[in-house]
Design a protein around this motif. Structure first.
Motif, PDB file in Angstrom:
ATOM      1  N   LEU A 123       0.828  -1.213   0.000  1.00  0.00           N
ATOM      2  CA  LEU A 123       0.000   0.000   0.000  1.00  0.00           C
ATOM      3  C   LEU A 123       0.862   1.263   0.000  1.00  0.00           C
ATOM      4  N   GLN A 124       1.895   1.267   0.811  1.00  0.00           N
ATOM      5  CA  GLN A 124       2.780   2.440   0.867  1.00  0.00           C
ATOM      6  C   GLN A 124       3.425   2.704  -0.490  1.00  0.00           C
ATOM      7  N   ASN A 125       3.910   1.639  -1.106  1.00  0.00           N
ATOM      8  CA  ASN A 125       4.548   1.806  -2.418  1.00  0.00           C
ATOM      9  C   ASN A 125       3.537   2.243  -3.480  1.00  0.00           C
ATOM     10  N   LEU A 126       2.332   1.655  -3.432  1.00  0.00           N
ATOM     11  CA  LEU A 126       1.297   2.015  -4.397  1.00  0.00           C
ATOM     12  C   LEU A 126       0.870   3.472  -4.235  1.00  0.00           C
ATOM     13  N   ILE A 127       0.692   3.896  -2.997  1.00  0.00           N
ATOM     14  CA  ILE A 127       0.268   5.279  -2.754  1.00  0.00           C
ATOM     15  C   ILE A 127       1.325   6.258  -3.256  1.00  0.00           C
ATOM     16  N   GLU A 128       2.586   5.941  -2.994  1.00  0.00           N
ATOM     17  CA  GLU A 128       3.670   6.807  -3.471  1.00  0.00           C
ATOM     18  C   GLU A 128       3.687   6.868  -5.004  1.00  0.00           C
ATOM     19  N   TYR A 129       3.521   5.712  -5.631  1.00  0.00           N
ATOM     20  CA  TYR A 129       3.544   5.640  -7.103  1.00  0.00           C
ATOM     21  C   TYR A 129       2.337   6.360  -7.705  1.00  0.00           C
ATOM     22  N   GLU A 130       1.146   6.083  -7.165  1.00  0.00           N
ATOM     23  CA  GLU A 130      -0.074   6.672  -7.712  1.00  0.00           C
ATOM     24  C   GLU A 130      -0.139   8.175  -7.445  1.00  0.00           C
ATOM     25  N   ALA A 131       0.429   8.622  -6.319  1.00  0.00           N
ATOM     26  CA  ALA A 131       0.463  10.061  -6.038  1.00  0.00           C
ATOM     27  C   ALA A 131       1.338  10.785  -7.053  1.00  0.00           C
TER      28      ALA A 131
END
Length: 204
Positions: A123-131
């Motif tokens: 989730l942390q990696n996805l949020i960083e990428y999607e942001a």
């Protein structure tokens, strides 16, 4: 013109009105081209708006899931919490708190991280990428909106329209010449008819 420009001339009984008509033609041309560009850029703006709405909804869902993991399992930052849990579990904490390690809470957090830590890290990696993707979309949207909202002109006026200082028509000498030739032709036809009529009368 030889220089590939367009020369616009308007004839009217009032030279001021003729000048205003030329200026209006140029304004209407700019409005027409601007309208065509705005219609196309509006499509691009709407495309980015839809993409941003979709991306934001996905980001919100990721953040909602992360909030749930934080509240229910006490997971906030996987890397820093992993380090602290390891120190607590191995009793390698330095400082005044070294002798007051809450074994129960450490074991509970360790179990939670074992069960849900992988999802938290994803989730942390996805949020960083999607942001980052959302930020790129927002930049593209702002550029597209600037293109849509611009008020450019699409003509280069080499000579500003001006009212004529003398009449373009009627040309008096031409009217006189045409009138004289017409009168001569009509007179010639009439004389020819009369002569033919007299000749026919004599014969009869």
């Amino acid at each position: 013109t030889p220089n590939e420009a367009v020369s616009i001339e308007v004839l009217d009984s009032d030279p001021e009105i003729a000048c205003a008509m030329v200026e209006t033609m140029i304004q209407l041309y700019n409005q027409k081209i601007r309208g065509l560009h705005e219609a196309k850029f509006a499509e691009v703006v709407e495309m980015y708006e839809r993409a941003m709405v979709k991306k934001k909804a996905y980001l919100d869902s990721l953040n909602t899931r992360m909030t749930f993991l934080s509240k229910e399992f006490g997971l906030m930052d996987y890397e820093s919490q992993s380090e602290q849990v390891t120190k607590g579990y191995l009793r390698t904490i330095d400082g005044s708190g070294a002798g007051h390690v809450n074994d129960k809470e450490v074991r509970k957090l360790k179990d939670n991280m074992a069960d849900m830590g992988g999802e938290m890290l994803i989730l942390q990696n996805l949020i960083e990428y999607e942001a980052a993707k959302f930020s790129d979309l927002k930049d593209d949207y702002e550029k597209a909106y600037m293109d849509y909202d611009r008020k450019f002109t699409y003509t280069n006026v080499l000579t500003k329209p001006y009212p004529a200082d003398k009449k373009a028509y009627p040309i008096r000498w031409l009217i006189l010449v045409v009138s004289a030739l017409a009168s001569f032709f009509i007179a010639f036809v009439v004389i020819l008819i009369l002569e033919n009529y007299k000749g026919m009368t004599r014969k009869s």
